[in-house]
Each structure stands twice: as C-alpha cells, then as structure tokens.
Design a protein around this motif. Structure first.
Motif, PDB file in Angstrom:
ATOM      1  N   MET A   1       9.789  -4.276  -3.484  1.00 37.73           N
ATOM      2  CA  MET A   1       8.940  -4.489  -2.444  1.00 37.73           C
ATOM      3  C   MET A   1       7.256  -4.665  -3.028  1.00 37.73           C
ATOM      4  N   ARG A   2       6.525  -5.468  -2.519  1.00 37.40           N
ATOM      5  CA  ARG A   2       4.947  -5.577  -3.030  1.00 37.40           C
ATOM      6  C   ARG A   2       4.238  -4.777  -2.161  1.00 37.40           C
ATOM      7  N   VAL A   3       3.592  -3.909  -2.721  1.00 33.63           N
ATOM      8  CA  VAL A   3       2.393  -3.392  -1.875  1.00 33.63           C
ATOM      9  C   VAL A   3       0.993  -3.945  -2.465  1.00 33.63           C
ATOM     10  N   ALA A   4       0.192  -4.557  -1.483  1.00 33.02           N
ATOM     11  CA  ALA A   4      -0.909  -5.064  -1.897  1.00 33.02           C
ATOM     12  C   ALA A   4      -2.107  -4.347  -1.579  1.00 33.02           C
ATOM     13  N   GLY A  54      -6.904 -12.329  -8.428  1.00 31.97           N
ATOM     14  CA  GLY A  54      -8.260 -12.934  -8.688  1.00 31.97           C
ATOM     15  C   GLY A  54      -8.805 -13.211  -7.381  1.00 31.97           C
ATOM     16  N   ASP A  55      -7.577 -13.188  -6.381  1.00 30.60           N
ATOM     17  CA  ASP A  55      -7.965 -13.555  -4.898  1.00 30.60           C
ATOM     18  C   ASP A  55      -7.171 -12.906  -3.775  1.00 30.60           C
ATOM     19  N   PRO A  56      -7.763 -12.626  -2.737  1.00 31.52           N
ATOM     20  CA  PRO A  56      -6.826 -11.812  -1.807  1.00 31.52           C
ATOM     21  C   PRO A  56      -5.539 -12.393  -1.292  1.00 31.52           C
ATOM     22  N   ALA A  57      -5.481 -13.875  -1.519  1.00 33.28           N
ATOM     23  CA  ALA A  57      -4.157 -14.512  -0.931  1.00 33.28           C
ATOM     24  C   ALA A  57      -3.367 -14.265  -1.848  1.00 33.28           C
ATOM     25  N   VAL A  58      -3.918 -14.075  -3.310  1.00 30.32           N
ATOM     26  CA  VAL A  58      -2.672 -14.051  -4.522  1.00 30.32           C
ATOM     27  C   VAL A  58      -2.180 -12.534  -4.134  1.00 30.32           C
ATOM     28  N   ALA A  59      -2.927 -11.740  -4.008  1.00 32.78           N
ATOM     29  CA  ALA A  59      -2.418 -10.270  -3.972  1.00 32.78           C
ATOM     30  C   ALA A  59      -1.521 -10.117  -2.751  1.00 32.78           C
ATOM     31  N   ILE A  60      -1.643 -10.655  -1.482  1.00 29.20           N
ATOM     32  CA  ILE A  60      -0.934 -10.628  -0.485  1.00 29.20           C
ATOM     33  C   ILE A  60       0.230 -11.048  -0.339  1.00 29.20           C
ATOM     34  N   ALA A  74     -16.097  -3.858   6.336  1.00 25.55           N
ATOM     35  CA  ALA A  74     -15.372  -4.769   5.375  1.00 25.55           C
ATOM     36  C   ALA A  74     -13.962  -4.970   5.641  1.00 25.55           C
ATOM     37  N   CYS A  75     -13.278  -3.934   6.301  1.00 23.72           N
ATOM     38  CA  CYS A  75     -11.835  -3.967   6.707  1.00 23.72           C
ATOM     39  C   CYS A  75     -11.627  -5.021   7.928  1.00 23.72           C
ATOM     40  N   ILE A  76     -12.381  -4.921   9.081  1.00 21.93           N
ATOM     41  CA  ILE A  76     -12.555  -5.820  10.069  1.00 21.93           C
ATOM     42  C   ILE A  76     -12.643  -7.127   9.514  1.00 21.93           C
ATOM     43  N   ARG A  77     -13.639  -7.543   8.335  1.00 17.81           N
ATOM     44  CA  ARG A  77     -13.658  -8.611   7.912  1.00 17.81           C
ATOM     45  C   ARG A  77     -12.428  -9.307   7.131  1.00 17.81           C
ATOM     46  N   LEU A  78     -11.760  -8.367   6.654  1.00 20.05           N
ATOM     47  CA  LEU A  78     -10.419  -8.871   6.236  1.00 20.05           C
ATOM     48  C   LEU A  78      -9.469  -9.074   7.221  1.00 20.05           C
ATOM     49  N   VAL A  79      -9.436  -8.268   8.114  1.00 22.09           N
ATOM     50  CA  VAL A  79      -8.757  -8.354   9.361  1.00 22.09           C
ATOM     51  C   VAL A  79      -8.718  -9.833   9.928  1.00 22.09           C
ATOM     52  N   GLU A  80     -10.015 -10.136  10.038  1.00 26.71           N
ATOM     53  CA  GLU A  80     -10.010 -11.439  10.582  1.00 26.71           C
ATOM     54  C   GLU A  80      -9.649 -12.503   9.679  1.00 26.71           C
ATOM     55  N   ARG A  81      -9.930 -12.410   8.397  1.00 31.69           N
ATOM     56  CA  ARG A  81      -9.174 -13.371   7.462  1.00 31.69           C
ATOM     57  C   ARG A  81      -7.841 -13.367   7.582  1.00 31.69           C
ATOM     58  N   LEU A  82      -7.201 -12.382   7.333  1.00 31.19           N
ATOM     59  CA  LEU A  82      -5.738 -12.273   7.487  1.00 31.19           C
ATOM     60  C   LEU A  82      -5.065 -12.869   8.903  1.00 31.19           C
ATOM     61  N   ARG A  87      -3.656 -16.194   6.394  1.00 31.68           N
ATOM     62  CA  ARG A  87      -2.450 -15.916   7.221  1.00 31.68           C
ATOM     63  C   ARG A  87      -1.377 -16.862   6.438  1.00 31.68           C
ATOM     64  N   PRO A  88      -1.358 -17.918   5.973  1.00 33.15           N
ATOM     65  CA  PRO A  88      -0.467 -18.655   5.229  1.00 33.15           C
ATOM     66  C   PRO A  88       0.129 -17.834   4.029  1.00 33.15           C
ATOM     67  N   ALA A  89      -0.656 -17.057   3.444  1.00 36.42           N
ATOM     68  CA  ALA A  89      -0.207 -16.068   2.289  1.00 36.42           C
ATOM     69  C   ALA A  89       0.735 -15.019   2.676  1.00 36.42           C
ATOM     70  N   MET A  90       0.639 -14.646   4.127  1.00 40.86           N
ATOM     71  CA  MET A  90       1.446 -13.167   4.620  1.00 40.86           C
ATOM     72  C   MET A  90       2.834 -13.763   4.914  1.00 40.86           C
ATOM     73  N   ALA A  91       3.736 -12.849   4.100  1.00 38.72           N
ATOM     74  CA  ALA A  91       5.050 -12.681   4.361  1.00 38.72           C
ATOM     75  C   ALA A  91       5.421 -12.456   5.807  1.00 38.72           C
ATOM     76  N   ALA A  92       6.687 -13.059   6.082  1.00 37.22           N
ATOM     77  CA  ALA A  92       7.062 -12.465   7.476  1.00 37.22           C
ATOM     78  C   ALA A  92       7.548 -11.024   7.448  1.00 37.22           C
ATOM     79  N   GLY A  93       7.140 -10.275   8.614  1.00 31.82           N
ATOM     80  CA  GLY A  93       7.456  -9.130   8.374  1.00 31.82           C
ATOM     81  C   GLY A  93       6.454  -8.068   7.950  1.00 31.82           C
ATOM     82  N   VAL A  94       5.361  -8.579   7.200  1.00 35.81           N
ATOM     83  CA  VAL A  94       4.429  -7.704   6.569  1.00 35.81           C
ATOM     84  C   VAL A  94       3.708  -7.051   7.477  1.00 35.81           C
TER      85      VAL A  94
END
Length: 312
Positions: A1-4, A54-60, A74-82, A87-94
C-alpha cells in the motif's frame, strides 16, 4: 500500500516516522510532497520515506491513503485540487484524511469536491515546528479525533493510522469537534494574545509601563503567554476556519472577565471571600484536568501551536 503525505512538517513528519516504525505498515510505501520539498528530502535521507515527489499528483498516484498535513486553509485548497485537477491521479478506493486543527470547514470542502474523506486531528504538538522536530512518539496515548466519513471515505483506514502512531482514536462529528477545541485550544490562544496586547502593547505600540514590567516578568508571564509565541499564520487560519464556535466561547470568556471586573469594582471595596471562592473553584477544576493530563503523559502544549501548519 502507498501512503502519500501532502506536507511534511512537525505533525506530518511525526506521523510518517511513527508509521515507518509500525509493524502494521511494514512493507508499505511512504511518499511525500511539500511546496518547498525540504521536509520530504530530510525524511528520505533519514530512511523514513521511500520516495520524494516533485508534484502532488506524483505523490498520490496509486495511494490507498492520502494524508493532508498542512494548515486548515492549505488543506482546503488541496481538497479542492483533489476534486479537480488532481482527481485523475487518485486511485479508486483511496481515502483522504488530514491532521489539521479544525474539521467542519474541511469536511464541507470535501463534500463539495466529491472526494472520499475522513477528518483526523491528533491532539498533540510542540512549539517547535518543521520536520526537524518530528518525533515518532509524539502521539503516544494521545487522543486522535476521527470525524464522520463523507464521499465513501474509509474510517477504518484512518483509525488504523492513528493506532499505528500509538494514539487513541476518538470519534466525534466535525461540528462538535470544532466546538470542543474552540474551548480547550483555540480560546487559550486568543486569551494569550490578548494578555500580551493588554500588558505589552498592541499592533507594535508598546505600553508605557512595559519596559519596567518586562524586567519583573517571571514564570507566570512565560506560562500564560506561551501560546502567543506560536506560528501567527497557523493561528490565523485556525481562527478563521473555526470562527463561529470560537466567537461563542470568546463571548463566554468575556462574560467571566466582566464578572471579575464587577467583583473588583464593588461599592465599598472588593469582597475577598467572594473572590477566593471563585479562585478556589477554578483551581479545583483546573487541577482535575492537570491530573488527567499527567496520567496520560500528555505533552505540555496545545494543538493550537502544534506546528501542523508546517508543510515544508
């Protein structure tokens, strides 16, 4: 499992250190991103992380759990970006969780973004900030608040994270969490700030008596003003994201101060017995809390200065 981890200062770094040492996560991949990259690079050198992104998309990418470890806004801004460009970088079920000090605004943002989210708030911290201060034992036997899941978020994965850090999961809805921490954490911060302003001066204008008073200051002043020495930006973000509950408890605090003023301004002079009764009652209730904190080996600081704002 990856934890980002998105953000890796004191709190995020302490979580990462604890997770790395936990048998429950043995073999899992820990990856982090932060705006500056400083914390993640140090953690990689320490062997805490498996990779720096180097980028949040790579991390997640491919992560089963995403931990937002920044201040509330900052967390709210990240939630909005997620919910948007990430969103395309997020795995199903994350599942997405966080370690910020306020929960209702973040939970509402996650609902609007349509992401699977479970809020988290480890109730521990230090006045020092940044990854350098991270400690795997910071959360041991401390409450870790877990709020309601939205968007299909997996609360069990957040509970597992808290337990891996040695914390005690406590389930509260986001609104109730914010009311409680407004009283026991955020009000003390503002009270500390107001005390400094009343005695030392406000907005850069020193009080005329301050130079002499400063020379007499001792432990009482140091203890009562400790929270005012925390991160100003983080304190501001906590206040604005918990404004209504904080305003409510601040009014109650003002009411008690007004009653003390009335007692001191009693015609004919203050009644020492009446004032003593108030002081004795407060001492008894404060002592009850001190005994509980001593029994749990709690850190001697509040989450309002916990360094959660450090994303590094």
């Amino acid at each position: 499992m990856r934890v980002a981890f998105l953000g890796l200062g004191l709190i995020g770094g302490s979580v990462a250190r604890a997770v790395r040492e936990s048998a429950d996560y043995r073999g899992d991949e820990l990856v982090a991103w932060s705006p500056s990259g400083d914390g993640p690079r140090q953690a990689l050198a320490d062997g805490v992380l498996d990779a720096v992104a180097g980028d949040p998309a790579v991390a997640i990418d491919g992560a089963a759990l995403i931990v937002l470890a920044g201040p509330p806004l900052a967390c709210i801004r990240l939630v909005e970006r997620l919910g948007g460009d990430l969103r395309p970088a997020m795995a199903a079920g994350v599942t997405v969780t966080d370690v910020a000090s306020t929960k209702a605004a973040l939970t509402a943002a996650a609902e609007r973004a349509g992401i699977a989210f479970v809020g988290g708030h480890p109730m521990a911290g230090r006045e020092t900030s940044g990854y350098d201060a991270a400690d795997a034992g910071l959360f041991r036997d401390r409450p870790w608040v877990i709020t309601e899941a939205v968007g299909g978020g997996d609360a069990d994965s957040v509970r597992r994270l808290a337990q891996a850090c040695g914390a005690r999961p406590v389930e509260l809805d986001a609104a109730r969490h914010d009311r409680l921490v407004a009283a026991i954490s955020h009000l003390p911060l503002l009270a500390s700030v107001a005390l400094v302003e009343a005695v030392a001066g406000a907005e850069g204008v020193p009080d005329g008596d301050w130079p002499e008073a400063r020379a007499l200051a001792a432990g009482g002043w140091r203890d009562m003003t400790r929270l005012a020495r925390g991160d100003p930006r983080m304190g501001a973000e906590i206040a604005v994201t918990n404004a209504a509950p904080l305003a409510e408890v601040l009014r109650r605090y003002r009411d008690r101060l007004d009653k003390l003023l009335d007692a001191l301004a009693t015609p004919g002079g203050p009644d020492p017995d009446a004032i003593e009764r108030r002081l004795a009652g407060a001492a008894e209730r404060a002592s009850d809390v001190d005994a509980e904190l001593a029994g749990s080996d709690a850190p001697a600081d509040l989450d309002a200065v916990d360094g959660a704002a450090e994303v590094h």
